[in-house]
Design a protein around this motif. Sequence first.
Motif, PDB file in Angstrom:
ATOM      1  N   SER A 269       1.037  -1.220  -0.243  1.00 43.62           N
ATOM      2  CA  SER A 269      -0.140   0.018  -0.112  1.00 43.62           C
ATOM      3  C   SER A 269       0.818   1.308   0.015  1.00 43.62           C
ATOM      4  CB  SER A 269      -0.834   0.058   1.182  1.00 43.62           C
ATOM      5  OG  SER A 269      -0.007   0.385   2.375  1.00 43.62           O
ATOM      6  N   GLY A 270       0.253   2.220  -0.314  1.00 43.63           N
ATOM      7  CA  GLY A 270       1.070   3.770  -0.321  1.00 43.63           C
ATOM      8  C   GLY A 270       1.493   3.846   1.148  1.00 43.63           C
ATOM      9  N   ALA A 271       0.640   3.767   2.203  1.00 38.74           N
ATOM     10  CA  ALA A 271       1.151   4.077   3.506  1.00 38.74           C
ATOM     11  C   ALA A 271       2.424   3.257   3.975  1.00 38.74           C
ATOM     12  CB  ALA A 271      -0.106   3.782   4.307  1.00 38.74           C
ATOM     13  N   ALA A 272       2.270   1.871   3.489  1.00 42.13           N
ATOM     14  CA  ALA A 272       3.487   0.879   3.925  1.00 42.13           C
ATOM     15  C   ALA A 272       4.558   1.322   3.239  1.00 42.13           C
ATOM     16  CB  ALA A 272       2.965  -0.681   3.579  1.00 42.13           C
ATOM     17  N   LEU A 273       4.371   1.832   1.855  1.00 41.09           N
ATOM     18  CA  LEU A 273       5.781   2.137   1.101  1.00 41.09           C
ATOM     19  C   LEU A 273       6.324   3.424   1.666  1.00 41.09           C
ATOM     20  CD1 LEU A 273       5.979   2.217  -2.551  1.00 41.09           C
ATOM     21  CD2 LEU A 273       6.515   4.367  -1.244  1.00 41.09           C
ATOM     22  N   TRP A 274       5.429   4.269   2.187  1.00 40.41           N
ATOM     23  CA  TRP A 274       5.793   5.621   2.749  1.00 40.41           C
ATOM     24  C   TRP A 274       6.694   5.272   4.100  1.00 40.41           C
ATOM     25  CZ3 TRP A 274       7.027  10.499   1.937  1.00 40.41           C
ATOM     26  CH2 TRP A 274       7.097  11.373   3.196  1.00 40.41           C
ATOM     27  N   GLU A 275       6.085   4.420   4.997  1.00 46.16           N
ATOM     28  CA  GLU A 275       6.500   4.114   6.036  1.00 46.16           C
ATOM     29  C   GLU A 275       7.901   3.219   5.896  1.00 46.16           C
ATOM     30  OE1 GLU A 275       5.455   2.266  10.534  1.00 46.16           O
ATOM     31  OE2 GLU A 275       4.758   1.238   8.639  1.00 46.16           O
ATOM     32  N   GLY A 276       8.015   2.440   4.896  1.00 45.28           N
ATOM     33  CA  GLY A 276       9.286   1.508   4.736  1.00 45.28           C
ATOM     34  C   GLY A 276      10.384   2.196   4.186  1.00 45.28           C
ATOM     35  N   SER A 375      12.380  11.037   4.855  1.00 47.93           N
ATOM     36  CA  SER A 375      13.313   9.904   5.530  1.00 47.93           C
ATOM     37  C   SER A 375      14.303  10.829   6.206  1.00 47.93           C
ATOM     38  CB  SER A 375      13.911   9.116   4.499  1.00 47.93           C
ATOM     39  OG  SER A 375      14.992   8.378   5.226  1.00 47.93           O
ATOM     40  N   ILE A 376      15.000  11.829   5.583  1.00 46.77           N
ATOM     41  CA  ILE A 376      15.942  12.776   6.362  1.00 46.77           C
ATOM     42  C   ILE A 376      15.285  13.370   7.674  1.00 46.77           C
ATOM     43  CG2 ILE A 376      17.229  15.007   6.244  1.00 46.77           C
ATOM     44  CD1 ILE A 376      17.496  14.519   3.151  1.00 46.77           C
ATOM     45  N   ILE A 377      14.259  14.013   7.406  1.00 51.70           N
ATOM     46  CA  ILE A 377      13.384  14.573   8.727  1.00 51.70           C
ATOM     47  C   ILE A 377      13.185  13.564   9.705  1.00 51.70           C
ATOM     48  CG2 ILE A 377      11.476  15.756   9.477  1.00 51.70           C
ATOM     49  CD1 ILE A 377      11.221  16.943   6.783  1.00 51.70           C
ATOM     50  N   LYS A 378      12.619  12.493   9.309  1.00 50.82           N
ATOM     51  CA  LYS A 378      12.156  11.325  10.277  1.00 50.82           C
ATOM     52  C   LYS A 378      13.533  10.841  10.993  1.00 50.82           C
ATOM     53  CE  LYS A 378       8.136   9.453   8.635  1.00 50.82           C
ATOM     54  NZ  LYS A 378       7.255   8.138   8.046  1.00 50.82           N
ATOM     55  N   THR A 379      14.632  10.568  10.334  1.00 52.67           N
ATOM     56  CA  THR A 379      15.752   9.952  10.737  1.00 52.67           C
ATOM     57  C   THR A 379      16.432  10.949  11.737  1.00 52.67           C
ATOM     58  OG1 THR A 379      16.044   8.607   8.870  1.00 52.67           O
ATOM     59  CG2 THR A 379      17.971   8.783  10.384  1.00 52.67           C
ATOM     60  N   GLU A 380      16.608  12.118  11.438  1.00 53.16           N
ATOM     61  CA  GLU A 380      17.282  13.228  12.057  1.00 53.16           C
ATOM     62  C   GLU A 380      16.384  13.482  13.616  1.00 53.16           C
ATOM     63  OE1 GLU A 380      20.327  13.771  12.071  1.00 53.16           O
ATOM     64  OE2 GLU A 380      20.741  13.077  10.108  1.00 53.16           O
ATOM     65  N   THR A 381      15.024  13.462  13.500  1.00 49.54           N
ATOM     66  CA  THR A 381      14.135  14.094  14.548  1.00 49.54           C
ATOM     67  C   THR A 381      13.450  12.924  15.317  1.00 49.54           C
ATOM     68  OG1 THR A 381      12.256  14.023  13.030  1.00 49.54           O
ATOM     69  CG2 THR A 381      13.935  16.031  13.127  1.00 49.54           C
ATOM     70  N   GLY A 382      13.424  11.680  14.567  1.00 49.67           N
ATOM     71  CA  GLY A 382      12.589  10.642  15.145  1.00 49.67           C
ATOM     72  C   GLY A 382      11.202  10.714  15.106  1.00 49.67           C
ATOM     73  N   TRP A 383      10.840  11.891  14.522  1.00 52.47           N
ATOM     74  CA  TRP A 383       9.252  12.186  14.470  1.00 52.47           C
ATOM     75  C   TRP A 383       8.563  11.145  13.510  1.00 52.47           C
ATOM     76  CZ3 TRP A 383      10.065  17.950  13.475  1.00 52.47           C
ATOM     77  CH2 TRP A 383      10.613  18.721  14.725  1.00 52.47           C
ATOM     78  N   PRO A 391       8.232   2.444  17.010  1.00 56.13           N
ATOM     79  CA  PRO A 391       9.194   3.639  17.133  1.00 56.13           C
ATOM     80  C   PRO A 391      10.647   3.034  16.926  1.00 56.13           C
ATOM     81  CG  PRO A 391       8.771   2.919  19.435  1.00 56.13           C
ATOM     82  CD  PRO A 391       7.775   2.340  18.455  1.00 56.13           C
ATOM     83  N   LEU A 392      11.376   3.805  16.183  1.00 56.32           N
ATOM     84  CA  LEU A 392      12.724   3.399  15.774  1.00 56.32           C
ATOM     85  C   LEU A 392      13.620   4.562  16.300  1.00 56.32           C
ATOM     86  CD1 LEU A 392      12.202   2.640  11.959  1.00 56.32           C
ATOM     87  CD2 LEU A 392      12.705   1.058  13.879  1.00 56.32           C
ATOM     88  N   LYS A 393      13.471   5.494  16.855  1.00 57.40           N
ATOM     89  CA  LYS A 393      14.339   6.461  17.340  1.00 57.40           C
ATOM     90  C   LYS A 393      14.922   6.093  18.775  1.00 57.40           C
ATOM     91  CE  LYS A 393      14.578  11.336  19.351  1.00 57.40           C
ATOM     92  NZ  LYS A 393      14.029  12.421  19.768  1.00 57.40           N
ATOM     93  N   LEU A 394      16.389   5.952  18.491  1.00 52.56           N
ATOM     94  CA  LEU A 394      17.280   5.514  19.514  1.00 52.56           C
ATOM     95  C   LEU A 394      17.341   6.572  20.689  1.00 52.56           C
ATOM     96  CD1 LEU A 394      20.340   4.281  17.563  1.00 52.56           C
ATOM     97  CD2 LEU A 394      18.314   2.875  18.403  1.00 52.56           C
TER      98      LEU A 394
END
Length: 396
Positions: A269-276, A375-383, A391-394
């Motif tokens: 799905s589009g949602a799964a693709l976005w999250e992945g 991906s840049i925003i999520k990885t750097e902020t954890g949001w 959740p993946l944020k360490l």
Amino acid sequence: MTLVLLLLLALSLLTAVLYSTKLRRFSQQAPNLALAATPFQPSPPVVVIVPVYNEAENIESCLLSILNCTTLPAETLEVWMVNDQSSDSTWAIAQALQQRLNDPRLHLLQGQPRPTGEVWMGKNWACTQAVEQTTSEFLLFLDADVRLQPGAIETAVQTMQQEQLDLLSCAPAIECGCLAEWLVQPLIISTILIGFNFEAVNDPKTDTAFAAGPFMLFRRSAYDKIGGHRAVADQVVEDVELARRIKFTGLRLKFILGRELATVRMYRSGAALWEGWTKNFYLATQRNLTGSLLFVGLLLLICTVPWLGLLIGLSQIALDGWTSVWVGILMSAASVIALQYDARRQLYPVTGIAPNYWYLMGLGGVAVAAVAIGSIIKTETGWGWTWRGRPLKLSA
């Protein structure tokens, strides 16, 4: 505006020529693992491990493809599905399948909660638990969205034996279903392939290492030597880190295309693709901000600019009539669009992705650019940086 558009189209044409040329070269030179004509006999003991979390859509088809792709007996082959605390019907579906088949090769393991006070990301904890259940000489890790072809296990093990490898990873053929997949997958996969150097990865003298998590076959002694998934417990992109550890320990690594061995539909799905992809994309660049932003710019230049040029050119001709300038703009845009179609055709033989919906590459460029920035925003902020809601944020 006309001058700017002409300049952008000129740059678009130049980059599209380079893009298409590199993809054509890759499609001609990329190594591919073909199914063995005569399977290796006798086969050494091998265990197939499938870690799952909320895979109700996939798990039955995945397990059936594994069991049906080989005639190896229970003395030689074990298939372990590890349920990593799924909250959907994954476990119930797997249990029903086990009861229906009554196949002694199939084993189900209800995974334990992750150890408190320790960081375990992704599939690492599930894989670790499964490995502890077996002493097989070879460990094949598969994702639940993978479907094996007949002879795939024997071919992979035979290749390991003949070439004395410690880790063999294959890139399965990519399947697309929903529109979001057709927009995004061809562009991301082709970009990865263009920048990929199989020769460097497979050369033991280089530091370049890579592996594809959907299909990873380890020699048990090598897996234990690098510490297995326990050693990369805190890694989100654990497959690449395992490959690095194999290579840096002086062990033999091989990464190869495996279109004949397996297929994978990564997202349904589009949602799964976005999250992945927002989970993996930026990490795959090793958090290279400059490189990621350059990728976004080049992708928009190749994919989106020519379609904008075509639309603007046609609208101006409708308003003002035919002029040499707008004819030139249309010809430039059309040339790049033709190269887009050629690139999609070049992609099919090596990835299995047909040229379907190639005419939506302009929209696809925008979609992939959004994925990269997200991906840049999520990885750097954890949001919102999650996988299937986890959740993946360490922790800081």
